[in-house]
Scaffold this motif. Structure first.
Motif, short mmCIF file in Angstrom:
data_model
loop_
_atom_site.label_atom_id
_atom_site.label_comp_id
_atom_site.label_asym_id
_atom_site.label_seq_id
_atom_site.Cartn_x
_atom_site.Cartn_y
_atom_site.Cartn_z
N LYS A 1 10.70 165.59 26.76
CA LYS A 1 9.28 165.23 26.57
C LYS A 1 8.98 165.15 25.06
O LYS A 1 8.37 164.19 24.59
N VAL B 1 10.59 161.99 23.45
CA VAL B 1 9.89 160.76 23.85
C VAL B 1 8.54 160.68 23.14
O VAL B 1 8.18 159.65 22.56
N GLU B 2 7.82 161.80 23.09
CA GLU B 2 6.50 161.78 22.43
C GLU B 2 6.62 161.55 20.93
O GLU B 2 5.85 160.78 20.35
N SER C 1 8.69 159.85 19.42
CA SER C 1 9.10 158.48 19.07
C SER C 1 7.93 157.50 19.11
O SER C 1 8.00 156.41 18.54
N ASP D 1 6.93 153.05 17.80
CA ASP D 1 7.16 152.04 18.85
C ASP D 1 7.04 150.61 18.32
O ASP D 1 7.72 149.70 18.83
N LYS E 1 13.38 154.25 26.87
CA LYS E 1 12.25 153.65 26.11
C LYS E 1 12.27 152.13 26.23
O LYS E 1 11.23 151.50 26.37
#
Ligand code: HEM
Length: 556
Positions: A74, A77-78, A80, A84, A455
């Motif tokens: 988590k 992912v957060e 990154s 984006d 992603k």
């Protein structure tokens, strides 16, 4: 000279030798460090131009990897998200530079390359388990073994497995009948996929198996936990420290279970070979089937999940001839007996590799699929409707032709692999500098380059509403306009998954058999999922579903 004086001379000469050692050691270390930094000048220079969360001196971003697996996933992912726009994120784990990419144009440069095929250093933790098997080997060894193994997953070979896929699917349906309440379907999927691999790729019949399939699956799960810890906890990385930990002791025990099974399988198969028993596929007539042979054996049009542009050595083959139409272990043993192509140790490494790659990935894929069906009842209705159209009231086993007609189920499966790719990242070691086509940034040689499939598959510019489970993302007209490398659950290019077609065929048969027998329910929603990536993507809380028997019962 007195004794005391002599002792003094000895002591002072020892003292000065020790002093001399330190006097020389310090400049030697400084020299080594200066040389090391200088040799990595280009790496630092280019890394400076890449964006990523800031880290600590020496440790880099290693502290991002504290906590449990689900927390780490988590967090990463957060963290990154702010990057984006560029789809490139840099992280340091101590001195190691990791660059995550998730723009399809950049992914294509890496996965389609015949140069960037070396696996990242992190794969070395697999060595005690998988040796130099196909997943981690490189260079000439990987090339020749890939050439040997890929044809054993040819569609004609796979077609001869259909009866076994059906029989094992039916067996899991029988076992599941006792589950009246919520339960974790992953355990069942794991055991079932191990059994299927043993019977198909390894050619070991049920009568020669025992309970070791389940023990094997559980040991693999625990091994993955240990490997994941070594990937994420900086202090467990050096072998020198790791071997003094409790984890190392556990690893030895788990490898005993894992290798115990693979050795047993090879031994049995060898005995059969020596007693003159014919390899199973050769004794079947596999040329008489609906699948086009030789050059036309393309997955395109056979709906096995890859975009038309992603042809690789599994898609188009020259006429393979009879010898190559053997199942995996039959072919390896025959090759070893007929020449020097592969040694006994190499066979063991490849068996371990296929047993791991072939079971945990499909167990996760099928468990996510069942979870999705349980959550999205309207979508499950459509899958069931399609299955009822194909099978009507019949409880007959599934044929190859049936699997081709499961268009909607296939779209659901692909959508599952998009949102929950069982292999959520693919890591390569860059031996050469690479320029990313999406933004012109240069990634230095020496980097661990990570294709962030999870992603990539959730890009809003590629998939409208990417967090929504929508099988229509795989309608032919939508797939046709998509970049080839925007959907790579099986990787792509020269190092793509050799078991891709095997996996899709097996999954379609298991999942359709389950849905012909049960309706799936789930009390949890996707927002309740705690994803963790212990090598393979899983749900930390377990794959909880509930089953309601349907009226029709499918027979194998
Ligand atoms: C849903 C099921 C599966 C998924 C999602 C999957 C995914 C992948 C991915 C992403 C890779 C590339 C890994 C990397 O480069 O680090 C890979 C490689 C591989 N897979 Fe699969 N796989 C699946 C099933 C299977 C099956 C059933 C087998 C064999 C029976 C298999 C055998 C292999 C092997 C041997 C490799 C290494 C290929 C090479 O490096 O040349 N996989 N798989």
């Amino acid at each position: 000279m007195s004794y005391a004086a002599a002792e003094h001379v000895v002591q002072s000469s020892t003292f000065s030798a020790v002093n001399l050692f330190y006097v020389l050691l310090v400049p030697a270390l400084i020299l080594w460090y200066t040389y090391w930094r200088m040799s990595r000048r280009r790496l630092y220079e280019l890394a400076e131009k890449l964006n990523g969360p800031s880290g600590w001196p020496l440790l880099g971003n290693a502290l991002e990897f504290t906590g449990g697996s689900a927390e780490i996933f988590k967090n990463i992912v957060e963290k990154s998200i702010p990057y984006d726009q560029e789809s490139v994120v840099k992280l340091w784990i101590g001195p190691r530079l990791l660059v995550f990419i998730y723009d399809p144009r950049d992914v294509e440069v890496i996965l389609s390359s015949h140069v960037h095929i070396d696996k990242a250093d992190e794969y070395r933790f697999f060595k005690p388990w998988l040796g130099n098997g196909l997943l981690i080997s490189t260079g000439q060894k990987w090339r020749s073994h890939r050439k040997l193994i890929a044809p054993t997953f040819h569609l004609n070979v796979l077609k001869s497995f259909i009866d076994l896929f059906n029989a094992n699917s039916r067996a899991v349906v029988d076992k599941l009948k006792k589950e009246a309440k919520d339960f974790d379907c992953h355990d069942y999927m794991s055991e079932c996929t191990v059994e299927i691999l043993l019977e198909t790729a390894m050619g070991v019949s049920k009568t020669t198996q025992d309970q070791s399939g389940f023990d094997y699956a559980m040991a693999v799960m625990k091994m993955c936990d240990i490997l994941h810890l070594r990937h994420t906890k900086i202090w467990l990385r050096p072998d020198l420290l790791f071997k003094f930990t409790e984890y190392a002791k556990n690893q030895t025990k788990l490898l005993d279970v894992i290798h115990g099974l693979t050795k047993k399988v090879i031994k049995r198969k060898k005995e059969e070979f020596q007693s003159g028993k014919k390899p199973s596929v050769l004794s079947n007539d596999v040329t008489n089937n609906e699948v086009p042979t030789s050059k036309t054996t393309s997955v395109e049009g056979l709906s096995f999940g890859q975009s038309a542009g992603l042809k690789d050595d599994l898609d188009v083959e020259e006429d393979v001839g009879q010898k190559k139409r053997l199942a995996f272990l039959d072919l390896l043993l025959e090759s070893s007996q007929s020449g020097v192509v592969i040694t006994d140790e190499e066979i063991k490494e490849q068996v371990d590799t296929i047993m791991f790659e072939g079971h945990d990935t499909t167990a996760a894929g099928s468990s996510f699929f069942l979870s999705m069906m349980g959550i999205h009842q309207d979508i499950q209705d459509k899958v069931i409707e399609e299955l009822d159209q194909i099978f009507g009231d019949s409880d007959r086993p599934c044929t190859f032709q049936d699997t081709l007609e499961m268009k909607y189920l296939e779209r659901c499966l692909m959508e599952t692999l998009r949102m929950y790719p069982p292999v959520p990242i693919i890591a390569r070691h860059l031996k050469q500098e690479v320029t990313l086509p999406s933004n012109g940034k240069k990634i230095p040689a020496g980097t661990t380059l990570v294709v962030a499939t999870f992603k990539l598959h959730r890009r809003s510019d590629v998939y409208p509403n990417p967090e929504k489970f929508d099988p229509d993302n795989f309608l032919p007209e939508r797939s046709a306009n998509r970049h080839y490398y925007a959907f790579v659950p099986f990787s792509a290019g020269p190092r793509s998954c050799v078991g891709r077609k095997y996996a899709m065929l097996k999954l379609k048969i298991i999942l359709s058999t389950l849905l012909r027998n049960f309706r799936i329910h789930s009390d949890l929603k996707e927002s309740d999922f705690k994803l963790q990536a212990d090598i393979i993507l899983k749900r930390a809380e377990g794959f909880k579903v509930r089953l309601e028997p349907r009226k029709r019962l499918a027979k194998a």
